[in-house]
Structures are given as C-alpha cells and as structure tokens.
Design an enzyme around this catalytic site. Structure first.
Site, PDB file in Angstrom:
ATOM      1  N   GLY A  26      40.735  63.806  42.244  1.00 47.07           N
ATOM      2  CA  GLY A  26      39.311  63.508  42.129  1.00 47.07           C
ATOM      3  C   GLY A  26      39.036  62.401  41.140  1.00 47.07           C
ATOM      4  O   GLY A  26      37.881  62.053  40.888  1.00 47.07           O
ATOM      5  N   GLN A  87      51.328  64.425  31.382  1.00 51.46           N
ATOM      6  CA  GLN A  87      52.204  64.634  32.537  1.00 51.46           C
ATOM      7  C   GLN A  87      53.372  65.565  32.233  1.00 51.46           C
ATOM      8  O   GLN A  87      53.709  66.426  33.052  1.00 51.46           O
ATOM      9  CB  GLN A  87      52.732  63.290  33.054  1.00 51.46           C
ATOM     10  CG  GLN A  87      51.726  62.509  33.860  1.00 51.46           C
ATOM     11  CD  GLN A  87      52.335  61.268  34.500  1.00 51.46           C
ATOM     12  OE1 GLN A  87      53.565  61.132  34.582  1.00 51.46           O
ATOM     13  NE2 GLN A  87      51.498  60.366  34.954  1.00 51.46           N
ATOM     14  N   HIS A 109      52.978  55.225  38.000  1.00 51.60           N
ATOM     15  CA  HIS A 109      53.424  54.553  36.770  1.00 51.60           C
ATOM     16  C   HIS A 109      54.682  55.268  36.307  1.00 51.60           C
ATOM     17  O   HIS A 109      54.778  56.499  36.396  1.00 51.60           O
ATOM     18  CB  HIS A 109      52.328  54.618  35.712  1.00 51.60           C
ATOM     19  CG  HIS A 109      52.690  53.974  34.400  1.00 51.60           C
ATOM     20  ND1 HIS A 109      53.392  52.787  34.318  1.00 51.60           N
ATOM     21  CD2 HIS A 109      52.463  54.354  33.112  1.00 51.60           C
ATOM     22  CE1 HIS A 109      53.553  52.457  33.046  1.00 51.60           C
ATOM     23  NE2 HIS A 109      53.012  53.402  32.305  1.00 51.60           N
ATOM     24  N   GLU A 228      30.659  31.973  22.656  1.00 50.77           N
ATOM     25  CA  GLU A 228      31.726  30.990  22.848  1.00 50.77           C
ATOM     26  C   GLU A 228      33.108  31.608  22.982  1.00 50.77           C
ATOM     27  O   GLU A 228      33.963  31.063  23.694  1.00 50.77           O
ATOM     28  CB  GLU A 228      31.715  29.974  21.697  1.00 50.77           C
ATOM     29  CG  GLU A 228      30.439  29.144  21.611  1.00 50.77           C
ATOM     30  CD  GLU A 228      30.136  28.375  22.899  1.00 50.77           C
ATOM     31  OE1 GLU A 228      31.091  28.036  23.623  1.00 50.77           O
ATOM     32  OE2 GLU A 228      28.955  28.143  23.176  1.00 50.77           O
ATOM     33  N   GLU A 232      31.866  34.006  27.423  1.00 45.68           N
ATOM     34  CA  GLU A 232      32.296  33.014  28.408  1.00 45.68           C
ATOM     35  C   GLU A 232      33.731  33.229  28.885  1.00 45.68           C
ATOM     36  O   GLU A 232      34.188  32.557  29.816  1.00 45.68           O
ATOM     37  CB  GLU A 232      32.126  31.609  27.834  1.00 45.68           C
ATOM     38  CG  GLU A 232      30.665  31.223  27.639  1.00 45.68           C
ATOM     39  CD  GLU A 232      30.476  29.768  27.244  1.00 45.68           C
ATOM     40  OE1 GLU A 232      31.421  28.968  27.431  1.00 45.68           O
ATOM     41  OE2 GLU A 232      29.394  29.441  26.749  1.00 45.68           O
TER      42      GLU A 232
END
Length: 345
Positions: A26, A87, A109, A228, A232
């Site tokens: 889920g 895990q 992974h 800056e 950006e």
C-alpha cells in the site's frame, strides 16, 4: 556494455498459477507494483500493518490485505518493499519461517542482502527488480501503455530460472516496455548509496547551503541568494534530466556556460574527488552500512539531532517565506508565519 532486456525477452506465462505477495503493497512503490501486476493478470496479495493508512489504501484498492507472516506463507513470490531499517526484523520474524524450497524472495534495493543483514536459505531464488522512478510514475506510465526503466539482479539462482522469473515480474510491472538493465546486488547497492550521499542528496544540499551562506555572509539579501542557488536549481536540473549536461549547456546563456566550464571544476576539485573516493570506499567495505545499522539499533540519536539542526538552518525559514509568494506551490507546502521578504533596494 550493459545487458538490456525488453518485452520480447520476458515470458509473463511464468507467473501463471503463482501467488505474488507484496510487502508494503500500500506504500509508494508498493501500490504501483500491486496494481500493475494485478492489471497484468497476476494473483496479488498485500502485506501491511493492520489499521494503518497503507492497510486501508490497499483494501480500498480491492486487495486482500494480510500481515507479513500470512503473506509470506501464502505467496510463491515475496517482494519486499518495506524500509531498509526494518527489513531484517520483519524477515526474521515473519518471512524466514515460510521461505521453503521453490519460493522466490525479491527486493527493489539490495542493502540488506548485500551487507548480510538478510541471509536467505540456499534453496530459494533471490532477485531484484527496481524501477528507476517513483511509484506514482511507475503506475501512471503503466496505465498509459508505457513504462519506466528498471534494473534486474539475481543474488541466488536455486531454481535455474531466477532471472527468467524476475523478467516475468518486470513485464507484469510494465518496466520491460522501457528496458531493464542487468546489474548485481553489490553494484546496485553501492552505486545507489554513493549517488545519494555524494551527489543527489548530500552533495546537492551541501552545495546549496554553502553557496547560500557564502552570498549572505558577503552581504547579499538572503531572499536573492535563495533564488540564485536553490530556487533556480530546478530549471537547470530539468534541462539536464531532459537531454543531459550538453542540452543544459545549449539552453543557458554563453556567460552561464563559460562560468560553468571554467569555475565548476574549481568548486568540485581534486579535494572533493578524493573525499568522494573515501565515501565510496566506506560504502564498499561496509563502514557506512555498519554505522547506519548501529544508529538504528541505538534509536537514531545522531540522525535525529542532525535532522533537527538541518531543519533549523536559516535557508529553510527564508525558503518557507518565499514559497508563500509562489501560488503554484502553496497546495504542496505548509504556510509558516515569519518575517515578510525584504523589498529590493
């Protein structure tokens, strides 16, 4: 060159009659795996913690939702899509008792397999299919008849068909439409960790903060510095994402391009490269993994303290205020009270 597999290399019929259990079905990646596989005709069951939003989400999507132990017992293929730090415990308590000969254990992974936190029995297949996109995109592209690139790895081939079965899973997920690159658990884990630490997360955030601090300490307005060196950045990353570094350089001004190729190597210099090599060696020899495992066992004291410090960095306050000016972001970012941005002088 890397070996790449496509739809023509995958046999979906290998999944016929098999029950596929998605641990974390889920969640972010899990919902994409479970729904895509179901839409491809697979028999999918989902494991989540009872009563959690993820449990309710999976139920609302029409899945049979059980706890991890029930899913591991019932499923022929168990895909583990829960966070790395939990895990090992979930595997030992809920999955390991049901890992009998002929079963398949899959991951997106390789951390816990590569660093020996999970050691499956020798008579089961252990493989990996990892889409290289967030779960929402994996799901969206599947519904559009497209797919995201992915990687495949086999850690243990007890059946002699581990790769073929993993490719079948990949086709059901939709990623073979774009291409599946073959790798190993070691290569995936080590490059993933290095990318996060040295470039994508650690490198970028440290570069942003250092650039911002340099401008502010030199007397420039914090708000102008924010635009800056942080705001950006998305423009530049989008250009690189779309067509690589060369495309970005073609798309910016010649002044920016010249500053890029002459000043960039002064920032990311040989000293930085040497530190990157040290970071990589710590990943390769298990130093980082051991540190992170012990940190979790201790209740994450260093992690939590550093996260609090980072959240209190002045750039976060400035950014929160400036984002209130950006109507297209307001639905995504919480508003925070604070001083108003200064007017330009």
């Amino acid at each position: 060159m890397a070996k790449i597999y496509y739809d023509k290399d995958c046999n979906l019929k290998l999944l016929d009659g098999k029950v596929i259990g998605i641990l974390g079905g889920g969640g972010n990646q899990g919902h994409a795996h479970s729904q895509n596989l179901r839409d491809s005709g697979c028999n999918v069951i989902v494991a989540e913690l009872k009563g959690t939003p993820a449990w309710k989400s999976a139920q609302a999507a029409g899945f049979k939702v059980m706890d991890a132990a029930e899913v591991a017992k019932t499923a022929d293929i168990v895909m583990v899509l829960i966070p790395d730090p939990i895990q090992k415990a979930v595997y030992q308590q809920a999955i390991a008792p049901s890992m009998k000969k002929g079963k398949t254990l899959m991951f997106a992974h390789g951390f816990n397999i590569h660093y020996g936190q999970i050691v499956p029995p020798a008579d089961i297949d252990v493989s990996m299919i990892a889409p290289k996109a967030p779960g929402a995109m994996v799901r969206q592209l599947y519904t559009e008849g497209r797919g995201t690139p992915a990687i495949i790895a086999v850690h243990q081939d007890a059946s002699g068909k581990a790769k073929q079965n993993a490719l079948a899973y990949a086709k059901a997920l939709g990623v073979s439409r774009a291409g599946i690159i073959e790798t190993t658990f070691a290569e995936e884990t080590e490059t993933d960790l290095f990318g996060e630490q040295a470039v994508l997360c650690g490198g970028v955030t440290s570069l942003i903060k250092t650039g911002w601090e340099t401008l502010v300490e030199a007397g420039y307005q914090p708000e102008i510095a924010y635009f800056e060196v942080l705001h950006e950045l998305k423009l530049i990353i989008d250009l690189i994402y779309q067509g690589g570094i060369a495309h970005m350089r073609r798309s910016v001004s010649e002044t920016a391009r010249y500053g890029d190729i002459t000043r960039g190597p002064r920032v990311i210099n040989e000293t930085v490269r040497e530190e990157m090599e040290i970071i990589l060696s710590e990943i390769q020899d298990g130093t980082f993994a051991k540190e992170w495992i012990l940190e979790n066992q201790a209740g994450r004291p260093v992690f939590n303290a550093l996260m609090r410090m980072e959240a209190e960095h002045p750039i976060e306050e400035v950014g929160a205020e400036l984002r209130q000016m950006m109507s297209w972001l307001q639905a995504q970012a919480p508003k925070k009270a604070g001083r108003k941005p200064k007017a330009s002088k």
